[in-house]
Design an enzyme around this catalytic site. Structure first.
Site, short mmCIF file in Angstrom:
data_model
loop_
_atom_site.label_atom_id
_atom_site.label_comp_id
_atom_site.label_asym_id
_atom_site.label_seq_id
_atom_site.Cartn_x
_atom_site.Cartn_y
_atom_site.Cartn_z
CD GLU A 1 37.95 33.16 36.36
OE1 GLU A 1 38.67 32.15 36.24
OE2 GLU A 1 38.38 34.25 36.78
CG ASP B 1 40.30 37.29 37.43
OD1 ASP B 1 40.48 36.26 36.76
OD2 ASP B 1 40.85 37.50 38.54
#
Length: 523
Positions: free
Chosen positions: A244, A191
């Protein structure tokens, strides 16, 4: 192909209206039937759920809402038995404010973990810099009365940022990776991984950098990524990481692959925001080719995820969603599918009184319908979010029974990829096409001569019509090619007619015995 599962919305087995790990395990046969290579599970860790699991309170345990570690182990074992690899989300930038690390850090300036997060002195009236938090649009800082200092949070105040310049933080976070790798996890989706490295001076950003999490791109991050990569490289069986990297500049995203020693894959988000337009999509593909090919980086492609409206909603029609599926799975790179994408699901209408997400992303997180029944295979008729539109008609049960459904289109397209080295790993080149149409060919890579596999026909042409009217294609493809996959199912297994229908996409393969090693000429 990697299939993203948002656990809360996949399938409930306990009757509380929230999906769980056992619900995922029970549907692995469906994923195997579909042709999934790997699943990526969004966070299921212990969490107070301020950001629905991206505020982690314990990196090494399962939140009781989703089950237990034993449930997770069974899921991994059963997935591996079906040849499906398992990736899990990992949130390295921040924890929950209820994580024991932060509880200790905020307790005292003298605590051993005092420096595990970003703390700054100052006046309680003036934040330390101009950084803006995602979701709130306010300062990325919160004043803590106990320490009489500010702490940094790029997202919610309940998500304080870890200080990766502290070697104890690095060691502790590496240990969380090892915890899951030792349990058989095949890799991680990381993330907002581009945020872990920050300039220790924490300087102001330029006034035009309105979104801190997008503008942030500090060179020191790459050293942390190399350290993470070394952890994975120490394990057998090709463990992998996809990052990400939420930077809307493809050339900058390419740098996060390093020299083959950082990320294996990185999400490139600009195509996710491209309209249904041939010129816009050609520009996006060109940017990827120009930025990724020179550094040997392998692209990723994504149309929908848990953070954005589903592409069936954005594009405005099921025909376009079907054509987009063929485009996604025909491009060179690794495709990611978001659960329900293969059903053509659209965003749910969520009335204000049922909105729960701080980022306004509830619509795309609506539960996946498995059956036609009112409970859609969940055991409850009113789960944590409302059902998506036409849930019964678009359920897995209904679409499995209908050969012309969106679900069967995805299955045929994934089978075509598995059966063609050219589609999986081959080269990419544009072909001349009429306005409003994209045409490209895929051939086996240079290490495998054209015609070396699949009975001599491993050469594919993909056509995508972005227009609402049929378009004739120059005659170079007629006679020599037949339709392998059509987004609407029409003409499959028959010679190409020379025309592509409105909002239609086709995968063409050579008629056996007519394969050409020369570049195509469509004039």
């Amino acid at each position: 192909m990697i299939y993203q599962i948002y656990p809360r919305s996949f399938c409930d087995t306990t009757g509380d209206g929230v999906g769980d790990l056992e619900g995922i395990r029970r549907h692995l046969d469906h994923l195997q039937w579909l042709g999934v290579d790997a699943i990526w599970l969004s966070p299921f860790f212990r969490s107070p759920m301020a950001d629905f699991g991206y505020d982690v309170a314990d990196y090494c345990d399962v939140d009781p809402l989703f089950g237990t570690l034993a449930d997770f182990d069974r899921l991994v074992d059963d997935a591996h038995a079906r040849g499906i690899r398992v990736l899990i989300d990992w949130v390295p930038n921040h924890t929950s404010d209820q994580h024991p690390w932060f509880v200790e850090s905020r307790s005292s300036r003298d605590n051993p973990k005092a420096g595990w997060y970003w703390w700054r002195d100052g006046s309680p009236d003036v934040p330390p810099n101009n950084w803006i938090a995602a979701f709130t649009g306010g300062p990325a800082w919160t004043w803590d009365e106990n320490r009489q200092q500010w702490y940094l949070h790029m997202f919610l105040a309940e998500q304080p940022d870890l200080n990766w310049w502290n070697p104890e933080v690095v060691e502790a976070m590496h240990a969380t990776l090892c915890f899951w790798l030792d349990r058989g996890v095949d890799g991680f989706r990381m993330d907002v991984v581009h945020l872990v490295g920050k300039d220790p001076a924490l300087p102001d950003l330029p006034p035009d950098a309105r979104r801190t999490n997008v503008a942030h791109d500090y060179p020191g991050t790459h050293g942390f990524l190399r350290g993470i990569r070394k952890v994975l490289d120490g394990y057998p069986d090709d463990r992998m990481i996809v990052g990400e990297v939420y930077i809307l500049d493809t050339a900058r995203v390419a740098t996060y692959y390093g020299a083959g020693d950082e990320l294996h894959l990185a999400f490139n988000f600009p195509p996710l925001y491209a309209p249904w337009d041939a010129g816009a999509w050609r520009e996006q593909v060109d940017q990827v080719v120009q930025a990724f090919d020179p550094v040997g980086a392998w692209p990723t492609w994504v149309l929908s995820n848990h953070d954005n409206p589903r592409h069936a909603t954005r594009y405005g029609s099921q025909a376009r969603a079907r054509a987009a599926a063929v485009l996604l799975l025909g491009l060179r790179g690794t495709p990611f599918l978001y659960a329900g994408e293969e059903l053509g699901l659209e965003d749910a209408h969520v009335p204000p009184e049922r909105e729960v997400d701080p980022g306004g992303r509830d619509g795309c997180r609506a539960p996946v319908p498995w059956t036609r029944e009112p409970d859609h295979g969940w055991g409850v008729e009113d789960p944590w979010l409302p059902w998506p539109p036409q849930a019964a008609e678009r359920s897995v049960e209904a679409q499995r029974e209908e050969p012309g459904s969106m679900l069967h289109l995805y299955r045929r397209m994934l089978a075509a990829r598995r059966g063609s080295e050219a589609l999986r790993l081959g080269s990419f080149s544009w072909l001349e096409a009429p306005p409003g149409v994209l045409a490209f060919e895929r051939r086996p890579g240079p290490e495998r001569p054209s015609g070396a596999v699949s009975g001599g026909d491993d050469h594919r042409v993909v056509l995508v019509n972005f227009l609402p009217v049929p378009v004739p294609v120059p005659p170079g493809l007629v006679d020599a090619f037949e339709v392998e996959v059509a987004s609407d199912g029409s003409g499959e297994g028959r010679p190409f007619s020379g025309e592509i229908g409105p909002d239609q996409a086709l995968v063409l393969r050579p008629v056996q015995g007519r394969i050409s090693k020369e570049p195509l000429n469509l004039s």
